[in-house]
Enzyme design. Structure first.
Site, PDB file in Angstrom:
ATOM      1  N   HIS A  70      23.722  40.655  33.658  1.00 33.79           N
ATOM      2  CA  HIS A  70      22.676  40.191  34.570  1.00 33.79           C
ATOM      3  C   HIS A  70      21.600  39.412  33.829  1.00 33.79           C
ATOM      4  O   HIS A  70      21.080  38.416  34.339  1.00 33.79           O
ATOM      5  CB  HIS A  70      22.050  41.395  35.288  1.00 33.79           C
ATOM      6  CG  HIS A  70      22.893  41.937  36.388  1.00 33.79           C
ATOM      7  ND1 HIS A  70      22.915  43.265  36.731  1.00 33.79           N
ATOM      8  CD2 HIS A  70      23.759  41.329  37.230  1.00 33.79           C
ATOM      9  CE1 HIS A  70      23.748  43.453  37.739  1.00 33.79           C
ATOM     10  NE2 HIS A  70      24.267  42.299  38.051  1.00 33.79           N
ATOM     11  N   GLU A 114      40.407  36.295  40.774  1.00 34.13           N
ATOM     12  CA  GLU A 114      39.643  37.112  39.830  1.00 34.13           C
ATOM     13  C   GLU A 114      40.508  38.168  39.156  1.00 34.13           C
ATOM     14  O   GLU A 114      40.098  38.785  38.188  1.00 34.13           O
ATOM     15  CB  GLU A 114      38.505  37.822  40.570  1.00 34.13           C
ATOM     16  CG  GLU A 114      37.566  36.890  41.298  1.00 34.13           C
ATOM     17  CD  GLU A 114      36.738  37.622  42.353  1.00 34.13           C
ATOM     18  OE1 GLU A 114      35.546  37.801  42.114  1.00 34.13           O
ATOM     19  OE2 GLU A 114      37.317  38.008  43.385  1.00 34.13           O
ATOM     20  N   ASP A 121      34.794  38.015  36.624  1.00 32.51           N
ATOM     21  CA  ASP A 121      35.700  39.145  36.829  1.00 32.51           C
ATOM     22  C   ASP A 121      37.067  38.890  36.202  1.00 32.51           C
ATOM     23  O   ASP A 121      37.694  39.820  35.679  1.00 32.51           O
ATOM     24  CB  ASP A 121      35.855  39.451  38.318  1.00 32.51           C
ATOM     25  CG  ASP A 121      34.773  40.386  38.834  1.00 32.51           C
ATOM     26  OD1 ASP A 121      34.376  41.289  38.085  1.00 32.51           O
ATOM     27  OD2 ASP A 121      34.317  40.200  39.972  1.00 32.51           O
ATOM     28  N   CYS A 179      34.080  28.832  40.055  1.00 28.14           N
ATOM     29  CA  CYS A 179      32.708  29.125  40.482  1.00 28.14           C
ATOM     30  C   CYS A 179      32.080  30.235  39.653  1.00 28.14           C
ATOM     31  O   CYS A 179      30.992  30.701  39.968  1.00 28.14           O
ATOM     32  CB  CYS A 179      32.667  29.489  41.966  1.00 28.14           C
ATOM     33  SG  CYS A 179      33.575  30.989  42.387  1.00 28.14           S
TER      34      CYS A 179
END
Length: 562
Positions: free
Chosen positions: A196, A422, A446, A493
């Protein structure tokens, strides 16, 4: 791109994992250490316990409200993590654990810390994404204790001049509040390129290097040259080297600022350059960039702090804001990617030992198909009358059967169906999956963690979850080849699309669109415009012949001449 310069013999060069490209030179600052609370041994009198419990509940509510307000004023990943931390401050299990201790006489601040450490021990034992949440949980506890004791809310000091922030790790709530005009660079000794902290730094446009060996020994006030592209941190750099590196980077930044799109290589090979958003406000901000449309609308981020499922009309209004920002352009909405590190309280998540490998994304529909149907109805309502088609993709698709079922539901509402790639199984069987849908988009965050069997939030495994891992890029190549065979577009993405150098490699692999955070759009487009498709193809071939991320980056730079 940054070149290699001769370093001062008296300087120290530290290496980490590149997270956000960019070159900056500045003195360093460090966050204040956690204030350890004095141990209180005198128990509360029975007559004081009810008021102490009320004071604790009030402090937790105040902290949750502050975090929600900051989330509402933020966008992108910053809004996501602030909303998640607000939910943590209001978590019934944590509140109850503290209140039980208060009921037996433990003072409220001590009870809050004890309850936090109890859950921290549980999370660390579970490992993976749950272990990553310990930093967030302790940060929330510190804020509640500060509110209870009348101390200032903890956080990052505000420097009086542009500085580079050094830390072991940062709570996402702190990273989300950084001022990029004052914190111009970020380096951590822990963390990964898709943590994050790194994702928020990328959204803010702050050059960042994570998992830097030896960083803890660098004091506040030291002069630093940080290269977020090469993953290099130079302590006490040579002034001439510093000037040359910064000038070169500024020149590259100016070239990026002059790029206006559309996305294409120097010889005209079209590659859509799109933007990632999470709500209408973020989409309106993204309009200031040359992005051609939205490649990823993370719909679940609108609802992280919701206790109940929004009604169809409310959902439609939220989605319509993003569609209105790009009325004639491509917009790709991802259905709820709930679960794992993004639980939704209204989604009825099961208790799982390993949530990252559990019921998340499209798998939730097996438990509650109505959740997906109601969301698709709301998307169709929002898209009604729109001139451009509206694209919708499902997260965590693993089989062709899942893709077929999802596509039928999407097409029944007049929308364009696609899938996220993913899971390695989906990449390996991409052609069978693409038979049923109209497009695919690779989520490299992922895909990296599942390919390398390494939690993308784990600081110890940051090198394994680097999107430059050749094994990960081999799966991207497999997916792109399937798209070419069927004549269907395949985009990226994930965070990989925000790296200008890697964007060229992805183009060479056959990817047809790149969707990145708004601050990265211009740099990606400008870099693509400076190379030919053949350059990109050679770089991709060279990268697939390497065995580790460092060699992959070096091979790409050599092939592209950057």
């Amino acid at each position: 791109m940054t070149r290699s310069f001769q370093e001062n013999p008296t300087s120290t060069v530290l290496y980490g994992t590149p997270a956000v490209p960019g070159v900056v030179a500045a003195p360093t600052v460090r966050p204040a250490p956690r204030v350890l609370m004095e141990t209180v041994t005198t128990p509360l009198a029975e007559s004081e316990r009810a008021s102490a419990a009320e004071a604790f509940r009030r402090a937790a509510t105040t902290v949750a409200d502050r975090l929600r307000a900051r989330a509402a004023a933020s966008s992108g990943a910053a809004a996501e993590v602030l909303a998640a931390n607000a939910a943590m401050a209001a978590d019934r299990g944590w509140l109850a654990a503290a209140e039980q201790r208060i009921a037996t006489g433990t003072p409220a601040p001590t009870a809050a810390v004890a309850a936090t450490e109890h859950f921290a021990e549980l999370f660390l034992g579970l490992g993976g994404l749950m272990a990553e949440r310990v930093t967030d949980l302790r940060d929330v506890c510190d804020r509640v204790v500060a509110e209870l004791t009348g101390r200032p809310e903890p956080g990052i000091p505000v420097p009086d001049r542009p500085s580079i922030l050094l830390a072991e790790d940062l709570a996402p709530a702190d990273t989300a509040g950084l001022d990029p005009n004052l914190i111009v660079g970020l380096a951590t000794s822990l963390g990964g390129p898709t943590s994050h902290t790194a994702i928020i730094a990328r959204q803010l446009g702050i050059p960042c290097v994570v998992a830097v060996t030896g960083l803890d020994a660098v004091p506040a006030g030291a002069e630093l040259l940080l290269d977020g592209t090469a993953g290099r941190v130079t302590v006490s750099p040579d002034p001439e080297t510093t000037r040359a590196a910064v000038v070169e980077y500024r020149s590259a930044t100016e070239r990026a600022a002059a790029w206006t799109g559309p996305g294409a290589t120097a010889d005209g090979r079209r590659v859509e350059v799109l933007v990632n958003v999470q709500d209408g406000a973020g989409a309106r901000v993204a309009q200031r960039t040359p992005a051609e449309g939205v490649g990823l609308f993370r719909t679940e981020l609108c609802f992280l702090d919701r206790g109940s499922e929004p009604a169809r009309a409310e959902q439609a209004a939220i989605y319509a804001e993003v569609l209105a920002a790009y009325p004639d352009a491509k917009v790709v909405l991802r259905t709820l990617d709930a679960g794992s590190d993004k639980p939704l309280r209204f989604a009825d998540h099961p208790d799982e030992a390993n949530p990252a490998l559990g019921v998340r994304g499209i798998r939730l529909t097996a438990r509650d198909s109505g959740l997906l149907d109601r969301q698709l109805d709301a998307i169709a309502d929002a898209a009604a009358g729109r001139a451009a088609p509206t694209w919708v993709m499902a997260p965590m698709i693993s089989t062709a059967a899942e893709a077929k079922s999802f596509a039928a539901r999407v097409r029944a509402r007049g929308l364009v169906p696609g899938v996220m790639i993913e899971v390695p199984a989906a990449a390996l069987l991409a052609e069978a999956i693409l038979e049923h849908v109209d497009f695919a988009s690779v989520g490299t965050n992922d895909l990296a963690q599942y390919t390398m069997a390494a939690d993308r939030m784990s600081p110890q495994l940051a090198a394994l979850t680097d999107p430059w891992q050749p094994a990960v890029l081999t799966l991207v190549a497999c997916t792109a080849a399937a798209g070419q065979a069927l004549g269907k577009p395949v985009g990226v993405c994930g965070e990989a699309a925000a790296d200008p150098l890697l964007a060229c490699v992805l183009t060479g692999l056959g990817v047809t669109s790149l969707s990145a955070a708004a601050p990265a759009v211009a740099a990606v487009g400008a870099t693509l415009a400076a190379v030919t498709f053949e350059d990109c193809r050679r770089a991709a071939e060279a990268v697939l012949g390497t065995a580790d991320p460092a060699a992959a980056r070096a091979a790409a730079r050599t092939a592209l001449g950057l």
